[in-house]
Each structure stands twice: as structure tokens, then as C-alpha cells.
Design an enzyme around this catalytic site. Structure first.
Site, PDB file in Angstrom:
ATOM      1  N   TYR A 170      -2.766  -0.582  10.383  1.00 49.32           N
ATOM      2  CA  TYR A 170      -2.633  -0.918   8.966  1.00 49.32           C
ATOM      3  C   TYR A 170      -1.305  -0.411   8.406  1.00 49.32           C
ATOM      4  CZ  TYR A 170      -3.923  -1.211   4.005  1.00 49.32           C
ATOM      5  OH  TYR A 170      -3.958  -1.496   2.666  1.00 49.32           O
TER       6      TYR A 170
ATOM      7  N   SER B  81       0.859  -1.184   0.000  1.00 47.18           N
ATOM      8  CA  SER B  81       0.000   0.000   0.000  1.00 47.18           C
ATOM      9  C   SER B  81       0.891   1.229   0.000  1.00 47.18           C
ATOM     10  CB  SER B  81      -0.883  -0.009   1.249  1.00 47.18           C
ATOM     11  OG  SER B  81      -1.507   1.233   1.452  1.00 47.18           O
TER      12      SER B  81
END
Length: 253
Positions: free
Chosen positions: A153, A140
Site C-alpha cells: 500500500y 494517503s
């Protein structure tokens, strides 16, 4: 020409939009795909669409060593040793360092980082039997930049970034490549705060002011997994609409 003829591919998190999209794209290029998901009913339509000669199901909680052992056995029994592993399964819980509970933090780390570690450990012996392979870790922009409000995350994705590079160095002499793909915000449920329905990260001021399409991210993943990227390992492939470049300055009147 199909790039994955006679190759066995495992995709985790196949119940999600990106996972299902990648499964379809691999199958379209002649791969035999192991569809990893927690429950079969999550991917029944996908399995029916592809047929048993093209895809098989593996019940796969990526935090479970037993599930990983069973998934590799399923892959080898159905299609032969593993050529490609896409570590795609992900969990996101919105929260800051101070607002997340320890259990919430561990839940995200276990799925995203530990799950990637366990998948790599499970797949490598099969890839060695095959004579080599390709591991693609779906990361990501949160694994390169900062993600305030996504403390667990973002931390997990930074960890995957390190694991990718270390694994690449350790496994290169086995003819196993390990690379990371860093998408920006994709048009999937993960892009939205489940409590408010709003986008977790804004896109209006990035150079390409839109969400990524599942198919264009899948295209990049297939390139990285294929022999077309055969000299790349430990690399980071970013497709983020320019998000990491910073916001586009407002136009002067």
C-alpha cells in the site's frame, strides 16, 4: 453558489464510504456524477437516492482498460465530456516486505497505482474536448511518510505521488490540473485490520487524536477539484490530524 454546475464528474471506488460521500457532495453542488464501482448492486441505493438526472453507473474495475473506455463513453453519452476525475479506488493488504506474497503486492499496485494511471489516460482526451479539467488522486499519509506493515500500500501511494506530479507537468498546458489529497486515517473499513479489527495506525498520540470524518475529507476534495483551487497543480493537500508532525510528547507531571 454550486461549483460544479454542468460539469461531469467521475468518482471511482464509489461503493466505499469515502467514494459515496464524495459522490453525494458533488451531486449536492450540481455536478452530474458517474458512479464507478465493480458491481451495480454495491451502489444501487446511492443511485436511487440521487436519481438518473444526477448520477449514472459505470461498471469499473480500475485495472481494466476496457472498463475505463466504457466508463468514459458512459459519461459522455449521459452528461458530456469529463470535467473532473477522482481516482479514489484503493486496495490495502496488511503485510511487510517479507510477509507479502508477490501476488498480493501486485494486486495492490495494480489497483492503486496502475488504476490511477489508466484512469488518467482514459479521462484526458475527454477533458481536452471539454477544454480542460481537474484530476484528484486520493493518496494517503503513507505516500509521504513510511508505513511499516503496509509495504504494498505504501509503495503504491508513493508511486501515485510521483505520477501526480509528472502528470501535472505534462498536462498543465492542456488546462488540466492534477493534484493529490493525502488523508490521514478516515473512519472507513480500510482503517482497520480485517483480521483483528484493530486500527492499522494508532491515533492516540497525534495532535488531533481522532479519525477523520468522511465529509471533512470530501470537502477538501471538492475544493481541490473546483476552480477555487485553479492555480494549484502538482500539489499535495494533507488532512491528517497532524499525524505527519510526529507524536505529541507526553505531558510532564
Amino acid at each position: 453558489m454550486p461549483r460544479f454546475t454542468d460539469k461531469t464528474v467521475i468518482v471511482t471506488g464509489a461503493a466505499g464510504a469515502l467514494g459515496a460521500g464524495m459522490v453525494r457532495r458533488f451531486a449536492a453542488e450540481d455536478a452530474r456524477v458517474v458512479v464507478g464501482a465493480r458491481r451495480r448492486e454495491q451502489v444501487t441505493a446511492l443511485l436511487d437516492e440521487l436519481g438518473t438526472d444526477r448520477a449514472v453507473f459505470a461498471q469499473l474495475d480500475v485495472t481494466s482498460e476496457q472498463d475505463w473506455t466504457a466508463a468514459i463513453a458512459t459519461a459522455e453519452a449521459a452528461f458530456g465530456p469529463v470535467s473532473v476525475l477522482v481516482n479514489n479506488a484503493a486496495r490495502a493488504i496488511v503485510g511487510t516486505t517479507m510477509s507479502l506474497t508477490p501476488d498480493e503486492f501486485r494486486e495492490v499496485i495494480d489497483t492503486n497505482l496502475v488504476g490511477t494511471f489508466l484512469g488518467t489516460r482514459a479521462a484526458v482526451p475527454s477533458m481536452r474536448r471539454r477544454g480542460g479539467g481537474s484530476i484528484v488522486n486520493i493518496n494517503s499519509t503513507a505516500g509521504i511518510g513510511t508505513a511499516a506493515g503496509l509495504a504494498a500500500y505504501g509503495t503504491s501511494k508513493w508511486g501515485i505521488r510521483g505520477l501526480t506530479r509528472i502528470s501535472a507537468k505534462e498536462l498543465g498546458r492542456d488546462n488540466i490540473r492534477v493534484n493529490g489529497v493525502h488523508p490521514g486515517i478516515i473512519e472507513t473499513p480500510l482503517a482497520y485490520d480485517p483480521a483483528t479489527g484493530e486500527l492499522i495506525v494508532g491515533i492516540d498520540d497525534q495532535p488531533i487524536p481522532r479519525l477523520a470524518d468522511v465529509d471533512e475529507i470530501s470537502s477538501l476534495v471538492l475544493f481541490v477539484a473546483s476552480d477555487d483551487a485553479g492555480y494549484s497543480t502538482g500539489a499535495e493537500f494533507v488532512a491528517d490530524g497532524g499525524y505527519l508532525l510526529g507524536p505529541v510528547p507526553a505531558a510532564k507531571p
